[in-house]
Design a protein around this motif. Sequence first.
Motif, PDB file in Angstrom:
ATOM      1  N   LYS A   9       0.816  -1.215   0.000  1.00  0.00           N
ATOM      2  CA  LYS A   9       0.000   0.000   0.000  1.00  0.00           C
ATOM      3  C   LYS A   9       0.851   1.267   0.000  1.00  0.00           C
ATOM      4  CE  LYS A   9      -3.772   2.262   2.509  1.00  0.00           C
ATOM      5  NZ  LYS A   9      -4.681   2.172   3.682  1.00  0.00           N
ATOM      6  N   LYS A  10       1.912   1.286   0.791  1.00  0.00           N
ATOM      7  CA  LYS A  10       2.783   2.458   0.873  1.00  0.00           C
ATOM      8  C   LYS A  10       3.491   2.705  -0.452  1.00  0.00           C
ATOM      9  CE  LYS A  10       6.474   4.481   3.669  1.00  0.00           C
ATOM     10  NZ  LYS A  10       7.404   4.275   4.827  1.00  0.00           N
ATOM     11  N   LEU A  11       3.976   1.621  -1.074  1.00  0.00           N
ATOM     12  CA  LEU A  11       4.653   1.746  -2.360  1.00  0.00           C
ATOM     13  C   LEU A  11       3.685   2.223  -3.429  1.00  0.00           C
ATOM     14  CD1 LEU A  11       6.971   1.355  -4.356  1.00  0.00           C
ATOM     15  CD2 LEU A  11       6.409  -1.086  -4.437  1.00  0.00           C
ATOM     16  N   ARG A  12       2.477   1.645  -3.447  1.00  0.00           N
ATOM     17  CA  ARG A  12       1.477   2.053  -4.435  1.00  0.00           C
ATOM     18  C   ARG A  12       1.120   3.525  -4.275  1.00  0.00           C
ATOM     19  NH1 ARG A  12      -1.962  -1.609  -3.418  1.00  0.00           N
ATOM     20  NH2 ARG A  12      -3.427  -0.476  -2.090  1.00  0.00           N
ATOM     21  N   SER A  13       0.950   3.976  -3.035  1.00  0.00           N
ATOM     22  CA  SER A  13       0.636   5.379  -2.788  1.00  0.00           C
ATOM     23  C   SER A  13       1.772   6.280  -3.267  1.00  0.00           C
ATOM     24  CB  SER A  13       0.385   5.590  -1.294  1.00  0.00           C
ATOM     25  OG  SER A  13       0.185   6.950  -1.001  1.00  0.00           O
TER      26      SER A  13
END
Length: 420
Positions: A9-13
């Motif tokens: 999720k952090k990478l996608r954001s």
Amino acid sequence: MKLLLTLDKKLRSNLLILFAAGLLFWCSMASFLPTLPLYVDHIGGTKQEVGIVMGSFAIGLLSFRTRLGKFSDRRGRKIVLLIGTLVVTIAPLLYIGTNSIYGLIAIRAFHGISIAAFSTAYTALVADLAPEENRGEIIGYMSLVSSLGVAIGPAVGSYLVETAGYPQLFLFASGLGFVSILFSTQITNPPINSSGQKNNKSKFWQLFADPKVRVPAIILLLVGLNFGSMRTFVPLFIKSTDAGLNPGLFYTASATAGFSVRLLVGRAADRYGRGLFVSISLILYVIALVNIWSANSSQSFLISGAIEGAGLGMLIPMISAIIADRALPEERGRMFGFCLTGFDLGIAIAGPVLGTVAEEIGYRNIFAFSAALSCLAFLIFITQSSKDVSHSLRFAFGRGQDLYALNQIDRNLTTKHSQS
């Protein structure tokens, strides 16, 4: 696109915020493509002065690309991204009320620093963030920002000039840059491996002695020459024929094909190798240029534009992925800067160099000359892209690994150690 849903999720954001910053940046930059030449003409500039103002962009670009690439390795990508977005915010405001050609030349040169900073840091940051096994696919998706920006920006810029005027265009372009700054501040910058900095002290041009970097840079230089020749001479050539085609449609066909290819090629390259798709892209460039050389109808020009767009849309992400594969994180900035400078230089000198050739052989034959340059790029790639001709051929046709890729080097070292 399903890949994005599987990422952390952090990478996608982080990637989505970076994409938004890039899209706004390129929309701001591209809004000047059809409008700034008209503005120079509007204030009384000659055709020659229009060319000088537009070409002065390369002064800032070429002067700062290498320095900012190295700076991003030392201080991080985020600060260089912010430099790029800050310049793209300030520069449009400087055009307001400027009626001096010399003033416009200086502002345009300053404006060029924005691409030198943003595109170098953006490409390196995407490579830093992307998981190794999906690097090609993510680079392909993230490289769409320039295609989308160049598709949206000119249309909006032209509309604003027609309906509101030049000051409103400049304010709008600056506003896009400011919002891009806001997005860029939210990006998480991967930590810099300071322990590797002591091994990263060689002078920038010493990179030319390293074949793993030199060959991609030469390929981009030759393609940059051809790209510049098409952007400079295709409209004039179309006008000299009886095709009756709006030259803008040639670039629309090119942009559409380039966008479509970028959606597909990254994932395929992760599976079949980067070299195969670099080879295909260079072959497409040869075909496109030969088709332009023989074109006499609007259909021929549109097909040529689509083939050229597909070639470039394939080449840039693949060269970026190759460099990312071959570089440590703490040296990616300067290596990207070095290779992209080859492309910048090719575009910058295409007009004067190939223009001189065109004076002797005519517009049509300039594209035969450019096709020969693309053939040369293809021959260099298939024979020099790896450690010897045999491995180069295998890599270029998808039959072997990139021996310069760090993961491949690590595996070779592990194998040798186990055998010893």
